[in-house]
Design a protein around this motif. Structure first.
Motif, PDB file in Angstrom:
ATOM      1  N   TYR A 143      -3.684   2.242  13.971  1.00 56.03           N
ATOM      2  CA  TYR A 143      -4.526   1.601  14.988  1.00 56.03           C
ATOM      3  C   TYR A 143      -5.752   2.478  15.182  1.00 56.03           C
ATOM      4  CZ  TYR A 143      -2.451   5.229  17.873  1.00 56.03           C
ATOM      5  OH  TYR A 143      -2.036   6.459  18.356  1.00 56.03           O
ATOM      6  N   VAL A 144      -6.749   1.922  15.844  1.00 58.07           N
ATOM      7  CA  VAL A 144      -7.992   2.669  16.065  1.00 58.07           C
ATOM      8  C   VAL A 144      -8.047   3.146  17.510  1.00 58.07           C
ATOM      9  CG1 VAL A 144     -10.523   2.531  16.112  1.00 58.07           C
ATOM     10  CG2 VAL A 144      -9.239   1.432  14.258  1.00 58.07           C
ATOM     11  N   LEU A 145      -8.408   4.418  17.663  1.00 61.00           N
ATOM     12  CA  LEU A 145      -8.667   5.001  18.981  1.00 61.00           C
ATOM     13  C   LEU A 145     -10.177   5.078  19.181  1.00 61.00           C
ATOM     14  CD1 LEU A 145      -7.951   6.629  21.587  1.00 61.00           C
ATOM     15  CD2 LEU A 145      -7.976   8.684  20.144  1.00 61.00           C
ATOM     16  N   GLU A 146     -10.649   4.441  20.246  1.00 65.28           N
ATOM     17  CA  GLU A 146     -12.057   4.549  20.644  1.00 65.28           C
ATOM     18  C   GLU A 146     -12.145   5.565  21.768  1.00 65.28           C
ATOM     19  OE1 GLU A 146     -15.327   1.328  22.026  1.00 65.28           O
ATOM     20  OE2 GLU A 146     -13.766   1.720  23.505  1.00 65.28           O
ATOM     21  N   THR A 147     -13.027   6.548  21.636  1.00 63.09           N
ATOM     22  CA  THR A 147     -13.278   7.473  22.740  1.00 63.09           C
ATOM     23  C   THR A 147     -14.733   7.359  23.167  1.00 63.09           C
ATOM     24  OG1 THR A 147     -13.720   9.280  21.183  1.00 63.09           O
ATOM     25  CG2 THR A 147     -11.483   9.109  22.079  1.00 63.09           C
ATOM     26  N   ARG A 200      -5.678  12.873  29.715  1.00 61.53           N
ATOM     27  CA  ARG A 200      -6.754  12.081  29.101  1.00 61.53           C
ATOM     28  C   ARG A 200      -6.759  10.740  29.811  1.00 61.53           C
ATOM     29  NH1 ARG A 200      -7.941  11.257  22.716  1.00 61.53           N
ATOM     30  NH2 ARG A 200      -9.973  12.226  23.101  1.00 61.53           N
ATOM     31  N   ILE A 201      -7.858  10.377  30.430  1.00 59.26           N
ATOM     32  CA  ILE A 201      -7.931   9.091  31.115  1.00 59.26           C
ATOM     33  C   ILE A 201      -7.899   7.991  30.063  1.00 59.26           C
ATOM     34  CG2 ILE A 201      -9.337   7.589  32.577  1.00 59.26           C
ATOM     35  CD1 ILE A 201     -10.442  10.195  33.869  1.00 59.26           C
ATOM     36  N   PHE A 258     -12.646  13.534  26.715  1.00 56.90           N
ATOM     37  CA  PHE A 258     -11.909  14.717  27.173  1.00 56.90           C
ATOM     38  C   PHE A 258     -10.424  14.571  26.864  1.00 56.90           C
ATOM     39  CE2 PHE A 258      -9.326  17.037  30.181  1.00 56.90           C
ATOM     40  CZ  PHE A 258      -9.966  18.245  30.334  1.00 56.90           C
ATOM     41  N   ILE A 259      -9.796  15.664  26.432  1.00 63.77           N
ATOM     42  CA  ILE A 259      -8.347  15.656  26.222  1.00 63.77           C
ATOM     43  C   ILE A 259      -7.800  17.063  26.445  1.00 63.77           C
ATOM     44  CG2 ILE A 259      -8.493  16.083  23.726  1.00 63.77           C
ATOM     45  CD1 ILE A 259      -6.055  14.164  23.413  1.00 63.77           C
ATOM     46  N   GLN A 260      -6.603  17.147  27.005  1.00 66.49           N
ATOM     47  CA  GLN A 260      -5.940  18.436  27.198  1.00 66.49           C
ATOM     48  C   GLN A 260      -4.430  18.235  27.147  1.00 66.49           C
ATOM     49  OE1 GLN A 260      -6.576  20.378  31.024  1.00 66.49           O
ATOM     50  NE2 GLN A 260      -6.305  22.405  30.141  1.00 66.49           N
ATOM     51  N   TRP A 261      -3.744  19.206  26.561  1.00 69.43           N
ATOM     52  CA  TRP A 261      -2.279  19.203  26.522  1.00 69.43           C
ATOM     53  C   TRP A 261      -1.821  20.651  26.609  1.00 69.43           C
ATOM     54  CZ3 TRP A 261       1.025  16.963  21.868  1.00 69.43           C
ATOM     55  CH2 TRP A 261       2.334  16.711  22.308  1.00 69.43           C
ATOM     56  N   VAL A 262      -1.068  20.965  27.641  1.00 68.16           N
ATOM     57  CA  VAL A 262      -0.524  22.309  27.836  1.00 68.16           C
ATOM     58  C   VAL A 262       0.997  22.182  27.777  1.00 68.16           C
ATOM     59  CG1 VAL A 262      -0.488  24.348  29.321  1.00 68.16           C
ATOM     60  CG2 VAL A 262      -2.485  22.841  29.346  1.00 68.16           C
ATOM     61  N   ASP A 314     -15.334  19.503  40.038  1.00 66.16           N
ATOM     62  CA  ASP A 314     -16.602  18.847  39.689  1.00 66.16           C
ATOM     63  C   ASP A 314     -16.509  18.128  38.343  1.00 66.16           C
ATOM     64  OD1 ASP A 314     -17.541  19.863  42.057  1.00 66.16           O
ATOM     65  OD2 ASP A 314     -18.630  21.539  41.145  1.00 66.16           O
ATOM     66  N   VAL A 315     -15.808  18.736  37.375  1.00 64.83           N
ATOM     67  CA  VAL A 315     -15.625  18.094  36.069  1.00 64.83           C
ATOM     68  C   VAL A 315     -14.801  16.818  36.219  1.00 64.83           C
ATOM     69  CG1 VAL A 315     -14.497  18.340  33.816  1.00 64.83           C
ATOM     70  CG2 VAL A 315     -15.919  20.195  34.705  1.00 64.83           C
ATOM     71  N   VAL A 316     -13.764  16.884  37.047  1.00 59.25           N
ATOM     72  CA  VAL A 316     -12.905  15.712  37.271  1.00 59.25           C
ATOM     73  C   VAL A 316     -13.714  14.559  37.855  1.00 59.25           C
ATOM     74  CG1 VAL A 316     -11.089  14.850  38.826  1.00 59.25           C
ATOM     75  CG2 VAL A 316     -10.672  16.871  37.404  1.00 59.25           C
ATOM     76  N   LEU A 317     -14.521  14.833  38.872  1.00 61.00           N
ATOM     77  CA  LEU A 317     -15.308  13.771  39.496  1.00 61.00           C
ATOM     78  C   LEU A 317     -16.354  13.210  38.529  1.00 61.00           C
ATOM     79  CD1 LEU A 317     -15.658  15.221  43.110  1.00 61.00           C
ATOM     80  CD2 LEU A 317     -14.264  13.256  42.377  1.00 61.00           C
ATOM     81  N   GLU A 318     -16.880  14.068  37.654  1.00 59.98           N
ATOM     82  CA  GLU A 318     -17.806  13.575  36.630  1.00 59.98           C
ATOM     83  C   GLU A 318     -17.068  12.648  35.662  1.00 59.98           C
ATOM     84  OE1 GLU A 318     -20.881  15.164  33.153  1.00 59.98           O
ATOM     85  OE2 GLU A 318     -19.082  16.322  33.619  1.00 59.98           O
ATOM     86  N   ARG A 319     -15.845  13.024  35.274  1.00 57.22           N
ATOM     87  CA  ARG A 319     -15.071  12.180  34.363  1.00 57.22           C
ATOM     88  C   ARG A 319     -14.759  10.824  35.009  1.00 57.22           C
ATOM     89  NH1 ARG A 319     -10.057  15.794  33.177  1.00 57.22           N
ATOM     90  NH2 ARG A 319      -9.349  13.915  32.068  1.00 57.22           N
TER      91      ARG A 319
END
Length: 465
Positions: free
Chosen positions: A65-69, A211-212, A241-245, A335-340
């Motif tokens: 499948y295709v992921l659009e970001t 990731r939203i 944006f993506i993050q995995w911890v 601030d980054v969260v609100l921008e996202r």
């Protein structure tokens, strides 16, 4: 701790065919494949029948499948994801899913079932009264616990070997809490042999995922086809944006996730606390407030000044003091969260983010309320969040929401009864499932009355403006 990587081909079974897994964990494993590391692939299945259309669409496309970001500036990128190499057909007994989970090649079993899918009470114990949990205690497989119990019993029988059980949901201490719920579930089923096996042959690392990923609209498939020529029946879109911890505690080997940007750590605690309280709770605040103003999309609501101010005040006044000191720059993270959230190209809906409020309040919001009181501070900014949810659910009770509210643990009759009572707000504020120890505090009930009055005044002012 097992940091080794298997030389033979290994299967990562994922339960939950929704958009988030396909925009997140599957993307990371796809990046490994691109690097030439083909030691792991994903088998994808589902517990509930509602995932069948997606599974069927993916099966017709051989899992591709295709992921659009899209960035906040509107830059779109398209990538064909190839890490899902087996689609497990759904059946009522989950026979195919159980067979895959028991297969010795399956070394990791992960899942995305949302916060409500863990059926935990305010003490984070298994909610034994829930109808789905009850059905599974008696042999069913409607919940993650029922499915995993069936898988592990078969795995033991077939000598399938050690396996890591990996949460990929916004649940604080998710690995520990899932594991505790699973062991309680197995005890209720009197499966002592499985309990002993779980303790010795499985691990449940805590994780933090970010990731939203909105529910795909029809326009995503149209853009995918225009950009790639591929007529995708199961495309996914998400923010750039993506993050995995992930805590590095795997018992049967794992992919080389650190090679593709996953943060492998000893403890996810500071990351998950910041993410759950700053991102997740603010997201819900914005969705509830935006819905009450008649708005449909998160970005529109975030760019509404007084809604954004509510979220900003909540984080700044109450969360940052609660989480300090922190290895993260919390003000910058806010601030980054609100921008996202402001990204107009994501088209994430208030309906999606407003869901599961009865799990989100005790999980995302109540800890900050409690810690403010412990510091001797009145949590006025945080109290606005459950106040918004109260007014939001009042609108649901009156059939005035512009969409269907979705909540995995909603007891509709009980909520209608609450709003039909003589003092709905009093009953809401003294609900231990939502507010734990604060439910017994008269000062908290008073604060909630003040906060709901503030919300109603804000709505009145906004409608006049």
């Amino acid at each position: 701790m097992n940091k080794t990587h298997n030389s033979a081909s290994s299967i990562w079974l994922h339960i939950g065919s929704g958009s988030f897994h396909r925009a997140h964990q599957a993307w990371y494993l796809h990046r490994l494949l691109i690097q030439g590391d083909d030691r792991w692939s994903i088998a994808l299945g589902n517990i509930r029948e509602d995932g069948v259309p997606v599974l069927n669409a993916l099966a017709a496309q051989e899992g591709k499948y295709v992921l659009e970001t899209v960035t906040p500036q509107g830059e779109r990128a398209y990538e064909m994801i190839t890490s899902i190499q087996k689609i497990i057909p759904w059946d009522n007994e989950l026979a195919a899913l159980v067979a895959q989970g028991a297969d010795p090649q399956t070394k990791v079993i992960s899942f995305t079932v949302t916060e409500g899918g863990y059926y935990l009470d305010n003490q984070f114990n298994l909610d034994q009264q829930n109808a789905d949990v009850q059905a599974d205690i008696h042999g069913g497989c409607r919940t993650i616990y029922g499915a995993i119990a069936h898988i592990l019993a078969r795995r033991i029988e077939q000598k399938g070997g050690d396996v890591t059980l990996l949460n990929c949901d916004n649940l604080r201490h998710n690995g520990e809490r899932f594991r505790n719920g699973l062991l309680q579930f197995l005890a209720l089923r009197q499966q002592k042999d499985v309990i002993a096996w779980v303790k010795n042959h499985t691990r449940s690392p805590n994780t933090m995922v970010d990731r939203i990923t909105p529910r795909p609209s029809p326009e995503v498939a149209m853009r995918v086809e225009a950009a790639t020529g591929f007529k995708d029946r199961a495309p996914v879109m998400g923010e750039a944006f993506i993050q995995w911890v992930v805590e590095d505690d795997f018992i049967a080997g794992r992919p080389a996730l650190e090679d593709v940007g996953v943060e492998m750590v000893g403890s996810v605690l500071p990351y998950e606390e910041a993410k759950i309280r700053i991102l997740n709770a603010s997201h819900s605040c914005i969705a509830w407030a935006g819905t009450l103003l008649g708005q449909s999309f998160i970005d529109v609501s975030t760019r509404t000044e007084n809604i954004c101010r509510m979220a900003w005040d909540y984080v700044t006044e109450d969360v940052i003091p609660s989480l300090s000191p922190s290895p993260l720059d919390l003000a910058s993270y806010r601030d980054v969260v609100l921008e996202r959230f402001s990204n107009p190209h994501i088209q994430d809906t208030n309906q999606r983010v407003a869901a599961d409020g009865f799990s989100k309040i005790p999980g995302f919001i109540t800890p900050t309320l409690q810690e403010c009181y412990q510091r001797g501070q009145t949590p006025r900014a945080t109290a606005m969040l459950p106040a918004l949810f109260f007014v939001y659910m009042q609108q649901w009770h009156l059939s005035r929401l512009p969409y269907e509210y979705q909540d995995g643990i909603l007891d509709a009759a009980a909520v209608h009864a609450l709003f039909d009572s003589a003092d709905p707000l009093g009953r809401f504020a003294t609900d231990e499932k939502l507010f734990a120890s604060l439910a017994a505090k008269s000062e908290f009930t008073d604060l909630m009355r003040q906060s709901v009055a503030r919300v109603n005044q804000w709505l009145s002012d906004a409608k006049r403006a």
